[in-house]
Design a protein around this motif. Structure first.
Motif, PDB file in Angstrom:
ATOM      1  N   LEU A   1      -5.219 -73.737  -3.161  1.00  0.00           N
ATOM      2  CA  LEU A   1      -6.504 -73.186  -2.742  1.00  0.00           C
ATOM      3  C   LEU A   1      -6.882 -71.955  -3.556  1.00  0.00           C
ATOM      4  CD1 LEU A   1      -6.209 -73.617   1.139  1.00  0.00           C
ATOM      5  CD2 LEU A   1      -7.019 -75.240  -0.587  1.00  0.00           C
ATOM      6  N   SER A   2      -5.893 -71.142  -3.930  1.00  0.00           N
ATOM      7  CA  SER A   2      -6.194 -69.963  -4.756  1.00  0.00           C
ATOM      8  C   SER A   2      -6.606 -70.373  -6.160  1.00  0.00           C
ATOM      9  CB  SER A   2      -4.977 -69.028  -4.808  1.00  0.00           C
ATOM     10  OG  SER A   2      -4.737 -68.447  -3.542  1.00  0.00           O
ATOM     11  N   THR A   3      -5.995 -71.432  -6.678  1.00  0.00           N
ATOM     12  CA  THR A   3      -6.388 -71.916  -8.002  1.00  0.00           C
ATOM     13  C   THR A   3      -7.818 -72.438  -7.980  1.00  0.00           C
ATOM     14  OG1 THR A   3      -4.090 -72.471  -8.545  1.00  0.00           O
ATOM     15  CG2 THR A   3      -5.803 -73.559  -9.834  1.00  0.00           C
ATOM     16  N   LEU A   4      -8.174 -73.189  -6.948  1.00  0.00           N
ATOM     17  CA  LEU A   4      -9.543 -73.695  -6.831  1.00  0.00           C
ATOM     18  C   LEU A   4     -10.541 -72.548  -6.703  1.00  0.00           C
ATOM     19  CD1 LEU A   4     -11.556 -76.016  -6.532  1.00  0.00           C
ATOM     20  CD2 LEU A   4     -11.025 -76.056  -4.077  1.00  0.00           C
ATOM     21  N   LEU A   5     -10.225 -71.548  -5.885  1.00  0.00           N
ATOM     22  CA  LEU A   5     -11.121 -70.400  -5.722  1.00  0.00           C
ATOM     23  C   LEU A   5     -11.272 -69.640  -7.040  1.00  0.00           C
ATOM     24  CD1 LEU A   5     -12.839 -68.521  -3.974  1.00  0.00           C
ATOM     25  CD2 LEU A   5     -10.722 -67.340  -3.309  1.00  0.00           C
ATOM     26  N   THR A   6     -10.173 -69.439  -7.759  1.00  0.00           N
ATOM     27  CA  THR A   6     -10.237 -68.764  -9.060  1.00  0.00           C
ATOM     28  C   THR A   6     -11.164 -69.509 -10.010  1.00  0.00           C
ATOM     29  OG1 THR A   6      -7.969 -67.921  -8.780  1.00  0.00           O
ATOM     30  CG2 THR A   6      -8.877 -67.928 -11.008  1.00  0.00           C
ATOM     31  N   ALA A   7     -11.031 -70.835 -10.051  1.00  0.00           N
ATOM     32  CA  ALA A   7     -11.861 -71.636 -10.944  1.00  0.00           C
ATOM     33  C   ALA A   7     -13.336 -71.518 -10.577  1.00  0.00           C
ATOM     34  CB  ALA A   7     -11.411 -73.092 -10.896  1.00  0.00           C
ATOM     35  N   MET A   8     -13.645 -71.540  -9.288  1.00  0.00           N
ATOM     36  CA  MET A   8     -15.048 -71.440  -8.852  1.00  0.00           C
ATOM     37  C   MET A   8     -15.634 -70.076  -9.212  1.00  0.00           C
ATOM     38  SD  MET A   8     -14.749 -73.378  -5.147  1.00  0.00           S
ATOM     39  CE  MET A   8     -16.522 -73.401  -4.813  1.00  0.00           C
ATOM     40  N   LEU A   9     -14.866 -69.027  -8.994  1.00  0.00           N
ATOM     41  CA  LEU A   9     -15.347 -67.686  -9.326  1.00  0.00           C
ATOM     42  C   LEU A   9     -15.585 -67.554 -10.834  1.00  0.00           C
ATOM     43  CD1 LEU A   9     -13.006 -65.652  -6.945  1.00  0.00           C
ATOM     44  CD2 LEU A   9     -15.504 -65.714  -6.807  1.00  0.00           C
ATOM     45  N   ARG A  10     -14.657 -68.047 -11.627  1.00  0.00           N
ATOM     46  CA  ARG A  10     -14.820 -67.945 -13.084  1.00  0.00           C
ATOM     47  C   ARG A  10     -16.057 -68.716 -13.564  1.00  0.00           C
ATOM     48  NH1 ARG A  10      -8.693 -68.370 -15.706  1.00  0.00           N
ATOM     49  NH2 ARG A  10      -7.904 -66.404 -14.824  1.00  0.00           N
ATOM     50  N   ARG A  11     -16.298 -69.907 -12.986  1.00  0.00           N
ATOM     51  CA  ARG A  11     -17.487 -70.658 -13.387  1.00  0.00           C
ATOM     52  C   ARG A  11     -18.762 -69.918 -13.021  1.00  0.00           C
ATOM     53  NH1 ARG A  11     -13.429 -72.847 -14.598  1.00  0.00           N
ATOM     54  NH2 ARG A  11     -13.109 -75.036 -15.101  1.00  0.00           N
ATOM     55  N   ALA A  12     -18.691 -69.087 -11.984  1.00  0.00           N
ATOM     56  CA  ALA A  12     -19.849 -68.305 -11.563  1.00  0.00           C
ATOM     57  C   ALA A  12     -19.981 -67.004 -12.359  1.00  0.00           C
ATOM     58  CB  ALA A  12     -19.766 -67.999 -10.073  1.00  0.00           C
ATOM     59  N   GLY A  13     -19.059 -66.767 -13.280  1.00  0.00           N
ATOM     60  CA  GLY A  13     -19.117 -65.562 -14.092  1.00  0.00           C
ATOM     61  C   GLY A  13     -18.413 -64.367 -13.499  1.00  0.00           C
ATOM     62  N   VAL A  14     -17.615 -64.590 -12.461  1.00  0.00           N
ATOM     63  CA  VAL A  14     -16.875 -63.512 -11.814  1.00  0.00           C
ATOM     64  C   VAL A  14     -15.448 -63.488 -12.356  1.00  0.00           C
ATOM     65  CG1 VAL A  14     -16.008 -62.611  -9.616  1.00  0.00           C
ATOM     66  CG2 VAL A  14     -18.269 -63.693  -9.714  1.00  0.00           C
ATOM     67  N   ALA A  15     -14.991 -62.343 -12.827  1.00  0.00           N
ATOM     68  CA  ALA A  15     -13.619 -62.216 -13.310  1.00  0.00           C
ATOM     69  C   ALA A  15     -12.648 -62.397 -12.148  1.00  0.00           C
ATOM     70  CB  ALA A  15     -13.420 -60.854 -13.964  1.00  0.00           C
ATOM     71  N   ALA A  16     -11.727 -63.333 -12.290  1.00  0.00           N
ATOM     72  CA  ALA A  16     -10.793 -63.634 -11.201  1.00  0.00           C
ATOM     73  C   ALA A  16      -9.483 -64.134 -11.776  1.00  0.00           C
ATOM     74  CB  ALA A  16     -11.387 -64.674 -10.259  1.00  0.00           C
ATOM     75  N   GLU A  17      -8.384 -63.798 -11.095  1.00  0.00           N
ATOM     76  CA  GLU A  17      -7.051 -64.192 -11.550  1.00  0.00           C
ATOM     77  C   GLU A  17      -6.182 -64.522 -10.347  1.00  0.00           C
ATOM     78  OE1 GLU A  17      -7.134 -60.630 -14.844  1.00  0.00           O
ATOM     79  OE2 GLU A  17      -7.234 -60.409 -12.667  1.00  0.00           O
ATOM     80  N   PRO A  18      -5.324 -65.530 -10.452  1.00  0.00           N
ATOM     81  CA  PRO A  18      -4.335 -65.776  -9.399  1.00  0.00           C
ATOM     82  C   PRO A  18      -3.344 -64.607  -9.338  1.00  0.00           C
ATOM     83  CG  PRO A  18      -4.538 -67.657 -10.902  1.00  0.00           C
ATOM     84  CD  PRO A  18      -5.236 -66.505 -11.548  1.00  0.00           C
ATOM     85  N   ALA A  19      -2.870 -64.326  -8.134  1.00  0.00           N
ATOM     86  CA  ALA A  19      -1.926 -63.228  -7.933  1.00  0.00           C
ATOM     87  C   ALA A  19      -0.789 -63.693  -7.035  1.00  0.00           C
ATOM     88  CB  ALA A  19      -2.634 -62.021  -7.311  1.00  0.00           C
ATOM     89  N   LEU A  20       0.439 -63.504  -7.492  1.00  0.00           N
ATOM     90  CA  LEU A  20       1.633 -63.788  -6.700  1.00  0.00           C
ATOM     91  C   LEU A  20       1.993 -62.544  -5.909  1.00  0.00           C
ATOM     92  CD1 LEU A  20       3.631 -65.655  -9.455  1.00  0.00           C
ATOM     93  CD2 LEU A  20       2.890 -66.683  -7.291  1.00  0.00           C
ATOM     94  N   ILE A  21       2.283 -62.721  -4.618  1.00  0.00           N
ATOM     95  CA  ILE A  21       2.461 -61.578  -3.735  1.00  0.00           C
ATOM     96  C   ILE A  21       3.424 -61.959  -2.622  1.00  0.00           C
ATOM     97  CG2 ILE A  21       0.587 -62.160  -2.106  1.00  0.00           C
ATOM     98  CD1 ILE A  21      -0.257 -59.180  -2.231  1.00  0.00           C
ATOM     99  N   TYR A  22       3.947 -60.967  -1.909  1.00  0.00           N
ATOM    100  CA  TYR A  22       4.763 -61.226  -0.717  1.00  0.00           C
ATOM    101  C   TYR A  22       3.883 -60.976   0.503  1.00  0.00           C
ATOM    102  CZ  TYR A  22       8.766 -61.556   2.390  1.00  0.00           C
ATOM    103  OH  TYR A  22       9.639 -61.971   3.372  1.00  0.00           O
ATOM    104  N   ARG A  23       3.680 -62.008   1.296  1.00  0.00           N
ATOM    105  CA  ARG A  23       2.816 -61.895   2.473  1.00  0.00           C
ATOM    106  C   ARG A  23       3.653 -61.561   3.697  1.00  0.00           C
ATOM    107  NH1 ARG A  23      -1.021 -66.866   4.633  1.00  0.00           N
ATOM    108  NH2 ARG A  23      -2.500 -65.609   5.852  1.00  0.00           N
ATOM    109  N   GLY A  24       3.198 -60.610   4.492  1.00  0.00           N
ATOM    110  CA  GLY A  24       3.902 -60.214   5.702  1.00  0.00           C
ATOM    111  C   GLY A  24       3.512 -58.806   6.094  1.00  0.00           C
ATOM    112  N   LYS A  25       4.103 -58.300   7.150  1.00  0.00           N
ATOM    113  CA  LYS A  25       3.805 -56.944   7.581  1.00  0.00           C
ATOM    114  C   LYS A  25       4.232 -55.923   6.537  1.00  0.00           C
ATOM    115  CE  LYS A  25       3.979 -57.877  12.540  1.00  0.00           C
ATOM    116  NZ  LYS A  25       4.694 -57.636  13.831  1.00  0.00           N
ATOM    117  N   PHE A  26       5.255 -56.272   5.759  1.00  0.00           N
ATOM    118  CA  PHE A  26       5.674 -55.423   4.643  1.00  0.00           C
ATOM    119  C   PHE A  26       6.270 -56.319   3.568  1.00  0.00           C
ATOM    120  CE2 PHE A  26       9.484 -55.971   7.100  1.00  0.00           C
ATOM    121  CZ  PHE A  26      10.520 -56.005   6.186  1.00  0.00           C
TER     122      PHE A  26
END
Length: 613
Positions: free
Chosen positions: A311-336
């Motif tokens: 889903l993040s890859t699809l969103l990145t592609a849509m933003l880029r086609r719209a001319g918005v600078a966007a990049e996938p980001a790897l992160i740790y999700r949680g309270k910390f």
């Protein structure tokens, strides 16, 4: 590479969520561990693991009645030895019917090809010894060229009598560790072998902690073949950019075209709504172990589902086609996010999108069932992230913490009656995390359940409660108003012809005293930095104590309280703001925090008072 998951019937390893030290005499088990691993040229890993458990208390039986190992279908696991030794010396070797391999259950939000091998140990009693030896082969995930191996040596419900670990590689190894006073770490001169051993027996388990607490640091050691993010994720970056360069599939392209020329913030909101409306979160590894590699854009749209990387890859592609600078980001999700000792696969557990929206950095998570434009969600704030650049460069950055904002604003009128009851009318504004909690409760429990919760928060004994509010939706507004009315039969407590009014605002400060008194050790999670303010009119009441105003300031909290007599009754104003997301154990036990507790309690205790009607 995905690591082997060990599961015991009652859970041997603590989840790092509770903390006051348990006496070693209460340890249900004793354990001896030996692990020897060989890291191969193809980045696969061969390990032999031996464990020996001795049951010390009856609760230890339940933890060992069955032991499960879950692993990817591409990997191999063989049980080489498994037996029970009774206190009288009788040896019971496990037969074929007591060791079985089968398909592992699917995760809650996914379908997998994982396998599970389980062992069932018979005739267990206090004094029994359970031992096994397994041999595993773990293949490298797709595009993973570097090793990252993590040893978590934190709390567990077993006394460690011995621990010996050895990892050898055909390549030089790097290691980083923390809180390893109980362990000896030895690296060979050529850096191709690392040994870890327990210096002395130890028991580390924690009990009776708050539900909103956690150990954010624990004994751990990470071994890797590189300390550079580019080495670990560079091949993934090339594959991501190949996928992102492909044409958008028809439905996504139509949404981008329909929003062409609109401000970037509106485009981002439209794309997030499109993904939420048309895709469900599902991790699909039926065909093969994908690791960090997403499906292609066409496959994602065809499936109608995907996990965070899809889903993040699809969103990145849509933003880029719209001319918005966007990049996938790897992160740790949680309270910390745990401390990042070394980069690599296994450190992040989630993927989101970083986008430049009108000169501001937005961190977008398309897996959420809600979207608040411009705000970083609670489970993504204040942590490291790896950015997969359009140029193929992988860089590390820091996601900031959101500044404190008012999440809850209450204006209420308590029309007091001679019997101490009150008819309450309240105008309330919700925002940010408090509003998101309401949206999620509406979604998963229903509007009636949410309304009942709101009524219980407005009054301890709500009668004839009515809630007027708009329907919540995917989009999170900057503020959300609602109006409530309720009859509170015990707003005031009658005492010798007078009445006691208690706001219960001092409860939080009493709880911190209990934390210290009970010897708690964990850090305490406060949620997002936020503020709550309350403006209450005790209609028809007359104050006996004089008007007051107080303010308490600290690095952690701000507290303001004010009371004045008006023609209509007593007006009480109160505001509390937590300026941090976490309170560490050291901070809670510091003299400065003790002063905060005393000053804040003295301030808000004045609101609890005797009044006349």
């Amino acid at each position: 590479m995905r690591t082997l998951t060990l599961g015991l019937a009652a859970g041997l390893y603590s989840s790092f969520s509770a903390a006051a030290l348990q006496p070693v005499s209460e340890a249900p088990l004793a354990v001896k561990t030996a692990v020897s691993c060989q890291h191969n040229k193809d980045n696969s890993l061969d390990c032999v693991t031996s464990k020996q458990f001795t049951i010390l208390h009856p609760s230890g039986r339940e933890q060992l009645s069955r032991i499960d190992f879950t692993y990817p279908a591409e990997d191999r696991l063989r049980v080489e030895q498994a037996e029970v030794i009774q206190p009288n010396g009788k040896v019971i070797k496990l037969g074929k019917s007591q060791i079985e391999t089968r398909a592992a259950p699917n995760p809650d939000a996914g379908v997998s090809r994982d396998m599970q091998t389980w062992m069932a140990f018979p005739e267990l009693s206090v004094g029994s010894t359970v031992s096994y030896r397994i041999k595993t082969h773990s293949v490298a995930q797709p595009l993973v060229r570097q090793l990252r191996y993590q040893l978590d040596l934190g709390p567990q419900k077993a006394r460690e009598d011995s621990f010996n670990f050895e990892l050898q590689s055909t390549r030089p190894l790097i290691w980083r560790g923390m809180m390893l006073d109980d362990y000896a770490v030895d690296a060979s001169a050529d850096r191709k072998r690392i040994k870890v051993s327990l210096r002395r027996p130890r028991y580390l388990n924690y009990i009776n902690e708050w539900n909103n607490s956690a150990l954010r640091e624990w004994p751990q050691l990470v071994i890797a073949t590189s300390d550079q993010p580019q080495d670990h994720f560079g091949a993934h970056a090339r594959r991501y950019n190949e996928i992102l360069a492909a044409p958008l599939p028809p439905a996504a392209a139509a949404v981008v075209a329909a929003n062409q020329g609109k401000p970037a913030a509106e485009q981002a909101a439209a794309f997030m709504q499109h993904i939420n409306r048309n895709y469900r979160y599902l991790n699909d590894t039926r065909l093969a172990e994908r690791g960090l590699v997403p499906f292609t854009l066409a496959e994602i749209e065809k499936h109608g589902y995907g996990d965070c990387k899809d889903l993040s890859t699809l969103l990145t592609a849509m933003l880029r086609r719209a001319g918005v600078a966007a990049e996938p980001a790897l992160i740790y999700r949680g309270k910390f996010a745990p401390p990042l000792l070394l980069p690599g696969v296994g450190a992040p557990n989630h993927m989101i999108v970083r986008a430049d929206i009108a000169g501001q950095t937005w961190w977008l998570d398309p897996t959420n069932p809600f979207f608040q434009p411009g705000r970083i969600m609670s489970d993504l704030q204040d942590r490291w992230a790896f950015i997969i650049g359009k140029d193929g460069v992988v860089s590390q950055t820091q996601v900031p913490m959101e500044a404190a904002r008012t999440d809850l604003n209450i204006k209420r009128e308590n029309a007091l009656k001679a019997d101490g009851s009150a008819d309450v009318r309240a105008d309330i504004e919700l925002a940010n995390s408090t509003l998101i909690d309401t949206i999620l409760q509406d979604r998963y429990q229903g509007v009636s359940a949410t309304d009942q919760s709101l009524c219980n928060r407005l009054s301890g004994q709500p009668e004839d409660c009515k809630v007027q509010r708009d329907k919540t939706s995917f989009m999170v507004p900057s503020s959300y108003p609602l109006r409530m009315s309720v009859r509170d039969p015990r707003m005031l407590e009658k005492i010798s012809g007078l009445f006691l009014y208690d706001s219960h605002f001092k409860g939080v400060w009493d709880s911190f005293d209990n934390y210290k008194r009970n010897g708690n050790l964990a850090d305490v999670y406060l949620g997002d930095a936020s503020a709550m303010q309350s403006d209450v009119l005790l209609k028809g009441a007359k104050a006996i104590q004089p008007a007051f105003e107080c303010k308490v300031s600290s690095p952690w909290y701000e507290v303001d309280a004010k009371q004045q007599q008006t023609a209509a009754g007593i007006r009480v104003q109160y505001r509390i703001s937590n300026k941090v997301r976490w309170l560490s154990h050291a901070e809670i036990n510091s003299p400065a925090f003790a002063k905060l507790i005393d000053d804040a309690r003295a301030c808000v205790s004045q609101i609890r008072q005797i009044v006349k009607l």
